[in-house]
Design an enzyme around this catalytic site. Sequence first.
Site, PDB file in Angstrom:
ATOM      1  N   SER A  13       0.872  -1.157   0.133  1.00 42.52           N
ATOM      2  CA  SER A  13       0.091  -0.110   0.051  1.00 42.52           C
ATOM      3  C   SER A  13       0.682   1.385   0.256  1.00 42.52           C
ATOM      4  O   SER A  13       0.595   2.245  -0.628  1.00 42.52           O
ATOM      5  CB  SER A  13      -0.856   0.046   1.096  1.00 42.52           C
ATOM      6  OG  SER A  13      -0.427  -0.079   2.488  1.00 42.52           O
ATOM      7  N   ASN A  14       2.024   1.194   0.672  1.00 43.87           N
ATOM      8  CA  ASN A  14       3.079   2.553   0.548  1.00 43.87           C
ATOM      9  C   ASN A  14       3.366   2.597  -0.813  1.00 43.87           C
ATOM     10  O   ASN A  14       3.519   3.783  -1.417  1.00 43.87           O
ATOM     11  CB  ASN A  14       4.138   2.346   1.375  1.00 43.87           C
ATOM     12  CG  ASN A  14       3.707   2.665   2.779  1.00 43.87           C
ATOM     13  OD1 ASN A  14       3.421   4.115   3.096  1.00 43.87           O
ATOM     14  ND2 ASN A  14       3.590   1.659   3.761  1.00 43.87           N
ATOM     15  N   ARG A  62      21.961 -14.806   3.194  1.00 44.42           N
ATOM     16  CA  ARG A  62      21.857 -13.456   3.026  1.00 44.42           C
ATOM     17  C   ARG A  62      22.615 -12.538   1.948  1.00 44.42           C
ATOM     18  O   ARG A  62      22.107 -11.930   1.116  1.00 44.42           O
ATOM     19  CB  ARG A  62      21.909 -12.495   4.219  1.00 44.42           C
ATOM     20  CG  ARG A  62      20.775 -12.862   5.070  1.00 44.42           C
ATOM     21  CD  ARG A  62      20.748 -12.048   6.283  1.00 44.42           C
ATOM     22  NE  ARG A  62      19.752 -12.458   7.353  1.00 44.42           N
ATOM     23  CZ  ARG A  62      18.574 -12.092   7.348  1.00 44.42           C
ATOM     24  NH1 ARG A  62      17.859 -11.689   6.523  1.00 44.42           N
ATOM     25  NH2 ARG A  62      17.763 -12.719   8.433  1.00 44.42           N
ATOM     26  N   MET A  87      10.408  -6.611   3.998  1.00 48.05           N
ATOM     27  CA  MET A  87      10.584  -7.283   5.254  1.00 48.05           C
ATOM     28  C   MET A  87      11.898  -8.214   5.357  1.00 48.05           C
ATOM     29  O   MET A  87      11.735  -9.378   5.618  1.00 48.05           O
ATOM     30  CB  MET A  87       9.335  -8.281   5.781  1.00 48.05           C
ATOM     31  CG  MET A  87       7.884  -7.188   5.775  1.00 48.05           C
ATOM     32  SD  MET A  87       8.106  -5.535   6.540  1.00 48.05           S
ATOM     33  CE  MET A  87       7.835  -6.102   8.534  1.00 48.05           C
ATOM     34  N   LEU A  90      18.670  -6.493   5.624  1.00 52.08           N
ATOM     35  CA  LEU A  90      19.748  -6.315   4.715  1.00 52.08           C
ATOM     36  C   LEU A  90      21.276  -6.511   5.000  1.00 52.08           C
ATOM     37  O   LEU A  90      21.525  -6.042   6.137  1.00 52.08           O
ATOM     38  CB  LEU A  90      19.542  -5.118   3.950  1.00 52.08           C
ATOM     39  CG  LEU A  90      18.242  -4.888   3.257  1.00 52.08           C
ATOM     40  CD1 LEU A  90      17.887  -3.350   2.838  1.00 52.08           C
ATOM     41  CD2 LEU A  90      18.136  -5.788   1.750  1.00 52.08           C
ATOM     42  N   HIS A 106       8.982   3.048   8.529  1.00 51.15           N
ATOM     43  CA  HIS A 106       8.947   2.017   9.729  1.00 51.15           C
ATOM     44  C   HIS A 106       7.684   2.526  10.217  1.00 51.15           C
ATOM     45  O   HIS A 106       7.522   3.884  10.707  1.00 51.15           O
ATOM     46  CB  HIS A 106      10.098   1.980  10.495  1.00 51.15           C
ATOM     47  CG  HIS A 106      10.021   1.236  11.889  1.00 51.15           C
ATOM     48  ND1 HIS A 106      10.062  -0.247  11.546  1.00 51.15           N
ATOM     49  CD2 HIS A 106       9.743   1.535  13.057  1.00 51.15           C
ATOM     50  CE1 HIS A 106       9.909  -0.886  12.698  1.00 51.15           C
ATOM     51  NE2 HIS A 106       9.759   0.247  13.768  1.00 51.15           N
ATOM     52  N   ASP A 142      16.300  -0.587  11.425  1.00 50.56           N
ATOM     53  CA  ASP A 142      15.292   0.310  11.882  1.00 50.56           C
ATOM     54  C   ASP A 142      15.956   1.546  12.372  1.00 50.56           C
ATOM     55  O   ASP A 142      15.400   2.087  13.565  1.00 50.56           O
ATOM     56  CB  ASP A 142      14.102  -0.118  12.610  1.00 50.56           C
ATOM     57  CG  ASP A 142      13.144  -1.172  12.003  1.00 50.56           C
ATOM     58  OD1 ASP A 142      13.249  -1.085  10.646  1.00 50.56           O
ATOM     59  OD2 ASP A 142      12.807  -1.956  12.665  1.00 50.56           O
ATOM     60  N   GLN A 170      -1.092   7.752   7.568  1.00 49.17           N
ATOM     61  CA  GLN A 170      -0.113   8.990   7.694  1.00 49.17           C
ATOM     62  C   GLN A 170       1.177   8.548   6.914  1.00 49.17           C
ATOM     63  O   GLN A 170       1.780   9.553   6.232  1.00 49.17           O
ATOM     64  CB  GLN A 170       0.305   9.106   9.099  1.00 49.17           C
ATOM     65  CG  GLN A 170      -0.720   9.970   9.721  1.00 49.17           C
ATOM     66  CD  GLN A 170      -1.096  11.210   9.376  1.00 49.17           C
ATOM     67  OE1 GLN A 170      -0.335  11.769   8.986  1.00 49.17           O
ATOM     68  NE2 GLN A 170      -2.548  11.384   9.271  1.00 49.17           N
ATOM     69  N   GLU A 171       1.502   7.143   6.918  1.00 49.96           N
ATOM     70  CA  GLU A 171       2.495   6.624   6.111  1.00 49.96           C
ATOM     71  C   GLU A 171       2.270   7.159   4.520  1.00 49.96           C
ATOM     72  O   GLU A 171       3.330   7.450   3.885  1.00 49.96           O
ATOM     73  CB  GLU A 171       2.605   5.206   6.064  1.00 49.96           C
ATOM     74  CG  GLU A 171       3.068   4.670   7.810  1.00 49.96           C
ATOM     75  CD  GLU A 171       3.269   2.981   7.534  1.00 49.96           C
ATOM     76  OE1 GLU A 171       3.889   2.335   6.698  1.00 49.96           O
ATOM     77  OE2 GLU A 171       2.672   2.285   8.679  1.00 49.96           O
TER      78      GLU A 171
END
Length: 214
Positions: A13-14, A62, A87, A90, A106, A142, A170-171
């Site tokens: 959605s962002n 990773r 999600m 990194l 975040h 984060d 708000q995001e």
Amino acid sequence: MKSIVILISGRGSNMEAIVRAAIPGVRIAAVISNRPDAAGLAFARAHDIPVAVVDHKAFADRAGFDAALAAEIDARGADLVVLAGFMRVLTEDFVRRYEGRLLNIHPSLLPAFPGLHTHRHALASGVRVHGATVHYVTATLDCGPVVIQAVVPVLPGDDEARLAARVLEQEHRIYPQAIRWFAEGRLGFDPSGRVRISDEPVSSSGCIVPPVEA
Ligand code: GAR
């Protein structure tokens, strides 16, 4: 024109809010997901945005995944990499490669509540305000220089879902705003911790660009 690549893992959605904002001077070069079933991919495809999947399950570690992800991003020529509900943790190598051009959103007022289940933690801790943060990504999870934050009240009777919905609204407002500032050349990244948002566009050398004479 600045090219951005948006990384998602799920709903997206962002990413959708950023696409719908149609930010002047921004071209969305690709939406990349680490999950083939990420719901947001359908929206990107429907809007003729190139999509790619780099499935983390196909990699032993990773480092291998991050190298493949970086190759995919670099093939698109990204000026800015936008983590939008991506999600995966990194590696330091990946974060260094994109230092100063890697943003994340975040769902908390960082440095409060890093990690998962931020709304649950906010409710449990009894804070009266909560919110969201757009920040440059550094090697700490984060964390990193804050670009913009939005504050919402925690209201009596809130549960996780209600609070999450208030924050998400708000995001969807602050992420496009941060990218708008980037596109306007107004974001100054300082790895030591502070972001400068100038009133005037800056050149790549950091000098104020004189107004163009008509
Ligand atoms: C958003 O709330 C975002 O802030 C959060 O995941 C959600 C993704 O929603 N990100 C993190 O928790 C990162 N640490 P979306 O896929 O609908 O944009």
